[in-house]
Design an enzyme around this catalytic site. Structure first.
Site, short mmCIF file in Angstrom:
data_model
loop_
_atom_site.label_atom_id
_atom_site.label_comp_id
_atom_site.label_asym_id
_atom_site.label_seq_id
_atom_site.Cartn_x
_atom_site.Cartn_y
_atom_site.Cartn_z
N TYR B 130 0.84 -1.19 0.00
CA TYR B 130 0.00 0.00 0.00
C TYR B 130 0.88 1.24 0.00
O TYR B 130 1.76 1.38 0.85
CB TYR B 130 -0.93 0.03 1.22
N GLN B 191 -10.89 -0.03 0.24
CA GLN B 191 -11.28 -0.85 -0.91
C GLN B 191 -10.05 -1.50 -1.56
O GLN B 191 -10.12 -2.64 -2.03
CB GLN B 191 -12.09 -0.04 -1.94
N ASN B 214 -3.66 5.77 5.95
CA ASN B 214 -4.43 6.54 6.92
C ASN B 214 -5.26 5.61 7.82
O ASN B 214 -5.09 4.40 7.80
CB ASN B 214 -5.32 7.57 6.20
N SER B 237 6.25 9.11 13.43
CA SER B 237 7.69 8.89 13.48
C SER B 237 8.32 9.63 14.67
O SER B 237 7.73 10.54 15.23
CB SER B 237 8.30 9.39 12.17
N GLN B 259 12.86 15.34 11.75
CA GLN B 259 11.83 14.44 12.27
C GLN B 259 10.50 15.19 12.40
O GLN B 259 9.45 14.70 12.00
CB GLN B 259 12.26 13.91 13.64
N HIS B 262 7.82 15.77 9.53
CA HIS B 262 7.01 14.67 9.00
C HIS B 262 5.52 14.88 9.25
O HIS B 262 4.69 14.59 8.40
CB HIS B 262 7.39 13.35 9.68
N GLU B 327 12.26 4.78 17.74
CA GLU B 327 12.34 4.31 16.36
C GLU B 327 13.72 4.63 15.79
O GLU B 327 14.39 3.77 15.24
CB GLU B 327 11.24 5.01 15.54
N HIS B 328 14.14 5.88 15.94
CA HIS B 328 15.47 6.31 15.49
C HIS B 328 16.25 6.84 16.68
O HIS B 328 15.74 7.68 17.42
CB HIS B 328 15.35 7.46 14.48
N ASP B 361 16.96 7.25 5.96
CA ASP B 361 15.66 7.35 5.29
C ASP B 361 15.78 7.06 3.80
O ASP B 361 14.81 6.64 3.17
CB ASP B 361 15.09 8.77 5.45
N GLU B 415 -1.26 -35.82 29.13
CA GLU B 415 -2.16 -34.73 28.70
C GLU B 415 -3.54 -35.25 28.34
O GLU B 415 -4.39 -34.47 27.89
CB GLU B 415 -1.53 -33.99 27.52
N HIS B 420 -3.12 -39.39 20.37
CA HIS B 420 -1.74 -39.01 20.06
C HIS B 420 -0.80 -40.18 20.40
O HIS B 420 0.06 -40.56 19.61
CB HIS B 420 -1.32 -37.77 20.86
#
Lengths: 431, 431
Positions: B130, B191, B214, B237, B259, B262, B327-328, B361, B415, B420
């Site tokens: 995506y 969709q 989104n 981020s 940063q 963003h 994250e960074h 990046d 068990e 088994h």
């Protein structure tokens, strides 16, 4: 009676598609109840956990008695028969040995531009292991979930196991001790998941929660995902056997029933490469069912979800097996290795007539937590990888930055991220 | 103004906990709308996808015009400036080289009992990527998501990208072509996720869907999880910089702003090992903000979520960095390697003064899809591992089965799973 399919039938494709799409489990929508429990645990901590345990498990707990003591673990271990302890130990040793081989190595290299790139693996700090109570409380699952975490280097493995009416399963506690579980709490349900995710005064929070559970536990795991990591939500278990005329119908039938006894929603399917084999297996299942302890469960599973698929060639068998992407795939054929090379999707493969799936459930050494419901198309069984994570490391010399910088600046500007471009340019006055 | 914290303050622990817990993103509850869209796509296929695209993207499509043709991809590539194409190519080469090193090796061994255990890695058959439309449509993200899939051996990589009012981003299409994306469709939203998960007459289904989107896209991915695999749901981020008195405040400020530009919900935090440094960085950020193109976004992010944390020692810095699990993480210090060894949790580490995060990046070679919102405590950035899966293989000789069988039978009986036990015993008459 199980479904019979034959690739020679005109209706085969639609029948097979229906088999693939059959929903074996309707997830009860317990989200609202679970959300309320999680909010309660988050707000009231131990108090909520104790109240909910009293309500659901009819067990009065205090923060002091929530934890299963070392003495209790020792006592439980002593309660377990010597041959069972020896079997648990053999299983544990083999799981340890196999999972140790899975550990990836760190990587570090400096490329021709002078950029050093590294991949560093580190264990999670703490992991929670959910173990169901009652009949689905399996010591083997404790080993399969806890040992990979310990092999991965997780320092704190915390087990929760509900003990309705205070009843504990000594073999489960013995397995926890053998696997090196660090803390055991006699709590379960969504409240136990909440306690592990958010922490309480008594239970420090963990970074990830693994292990099977009922609809409440599954919904609670989904809800806390993000706050902590979770493993896959396991569906009903399943086996696919590909058998040719060298297969023993009685052995195949026994394997199909071993799967079917798990759960009424379990699924046992056989692909028969021999025309008479399908009938022979169906007959053997019927006759073995009679003497089965868990016949009420196994017979429903076999009736509702069992299937015997007649095929004309190995290619047909492989194509169907790849579409089914079974959790467990047994190759009960002559020359199974040749067949295996063409299998792209399966959680685990059991090769040849002398490898019943049950070996993998207990003592093979590989993990028995495997992707169900066709998810072997995109996911793997539990492994040490579930208990470690990778950090990328990047290091530029001034010279390397000068060489790489312009391309980064170009791309950043193309994306309209001029502050990105500036952060590179400012270091070399390429403004 | 960003928050200022100091470990010497009495209120530090509660302030820091609040900073850690700050929710930067309220997920809009779009579940009902998304569920309806998914049902529609599942039932009406192409027809639903076209109708929804007309409704949301004001673009009239037919099954024939849904796909972006090879000619269009070529034309888009030619539209992209030569220096941008060269930069995309450099980035692609470096991403390919780094991710190729990540490929795990198959393992196979026979142990002392004669059991052969193997771990076999195979690629997913098909993956959906995506790509958001509009301003968040980044060619670099196309490379970062598609190339690891191709390196992993995924034969069919399918990209969906909405083109509201028919507007395409040539650099995104050029990146898709460079990365070896096999099919591109000009659709988006829930969709598009539905089409990838369930398939339509025009779009064959995939096994996993990756890439940012989104709230509708995120909710749709959550909803189809199980039918297909998904990657992590990415949050806003964030960067954490640890800086000492050898750091250049202007450089650190530039990285914090890279940063912040963003997203208003992005977070830039600096841990200052030097008392005057915090003030100098704050000043530098203010002065750099003035000339920033994306000032409206960056200033809100810095004001609402930015933080400068004053610490007294490297140990304090490390402890806080491990709790933040950013994250960074940039190490803008003298002797960063020593510090790095103590960092347990970070998505990616950028070492030393000459490695701005923006290099990672775009052109560093490691992946820029990284765990956000403290999930680096339990998860890793995107890699080839997300596009392959492991099948366990177990193979017993009759002799190995005879040796292992008794322990499996013992555990199965413990068990209560006697079928088994029977599936093992029947092969050696150990009934």
């Amino acid at each position: 009676m199980p479904q019979r399919l034959d690739t020679r039938d005109d209706a085969f494709e639609s029948d097979f598609t229906a088999l693939l799409g059959a929903k074996r489990e309707e997830a009860a929508d317990v989200r609202e109840a679970v959300d309320a429990i999680l909010v309660d645990v988050r707000e009231r901590g131990d108090e909520a956990v104790c109240a909910l345990t009293e309500q659901y498990d009819r067990l009065a707990l205090t923060p002091e008695t929530m934890r299963v003591s070392e003495d209790e673990l020792d006592a439980a271990t002593n309660e377990v028969a010597v041959d069972v302890r020896a079997a648990l130990d053999l299983a544990a040793q083999r799981i340890e040995a196999h999972h140790t081989r899975q550990m990836p190595k760190d990587d570090s290299y400096t490329d021709s531009l002078g950029v050093t790139l590294a991949s560093r693996w580190t264990p999670l700090d703490a992991v929670g292991l959910y173990v169901p109570g009652g009949t689905a409380s399996y010591p083997s699952s404790v080993l399969m979930n806890a040992i990979p975490a310990k092999v991965a280097g997780v320092e704190r493995v915390v087990m929760v196991v509900p003990t309705p009416d205070g009843e504990t399963n000594p073999a489960v506690l013995a397995a926890a001790k053998r696997a090196g579980v660090n803390e055991v709490y006699r709590i379960g349900g969504a409240q136990a998941v909440g306690a592990l995710a958010y922490g309480t005064d008594t239970i420090a929070p963990v970074a990830k929660i693994v292990g099977p559970g009922n609809a409440y536990v599954a919904a609670a795991k989904r809800a806390v995902f993000g706050t902590v990591g979770i493993d896959m939500i396991a569906g009903p278990s399943e086996v696919l056997v590909i058998a040719d005329d060298t297969a023993n119908p009685q052995w195949v039938a026994a394997d199909l029933l071993a799967q079917a006894e798990h759960d009424e929603a379990a699924q046992s399917v056989v692909i028969a490469l021999d025309d008479e084999l399908g009938d022979a297996i169906a007959l053997a299942v019927s006759s073995q069912l009679v003497e089965l302890e868990r016949r009420p469960i196994a017979s429903v599973s076999w009736r509702d979800y069992g299937a015997i698929i007649q095929v004309q060639s190995r290619d047909e068998a492989v194509a169907l097996a790849n579409r089914i992407a079974a959790e467990h795939l047994e190759l009960a054929v002559d020359e199974p290795e040749a067949l295996m090379d063409d299998i792209r999707h399966a959680g685990a493969i059991f090769v040849g007539h002398h490898t019943p799936e049950a070996i993998g459930d207990y003592v093979g050494g590989s993990n028995h937590v495997l992707p169900t419901a066709r998810s072997a198309r995109f996911s793997s069984g539990l492994s040490v990888m579930d208990f470690i994570k990778r950090t990328s490391v990047l290091s530029c010399t001034p010279d390397a930055l000068a060489k790489l910088g312009p391309a980064a600046i170009t791309l950043a500007r193309t994306e309209g991220l001029t502050a990105h471009a500036r952060s590179v340019a400012i270091r070399s006055n390429q403004t």
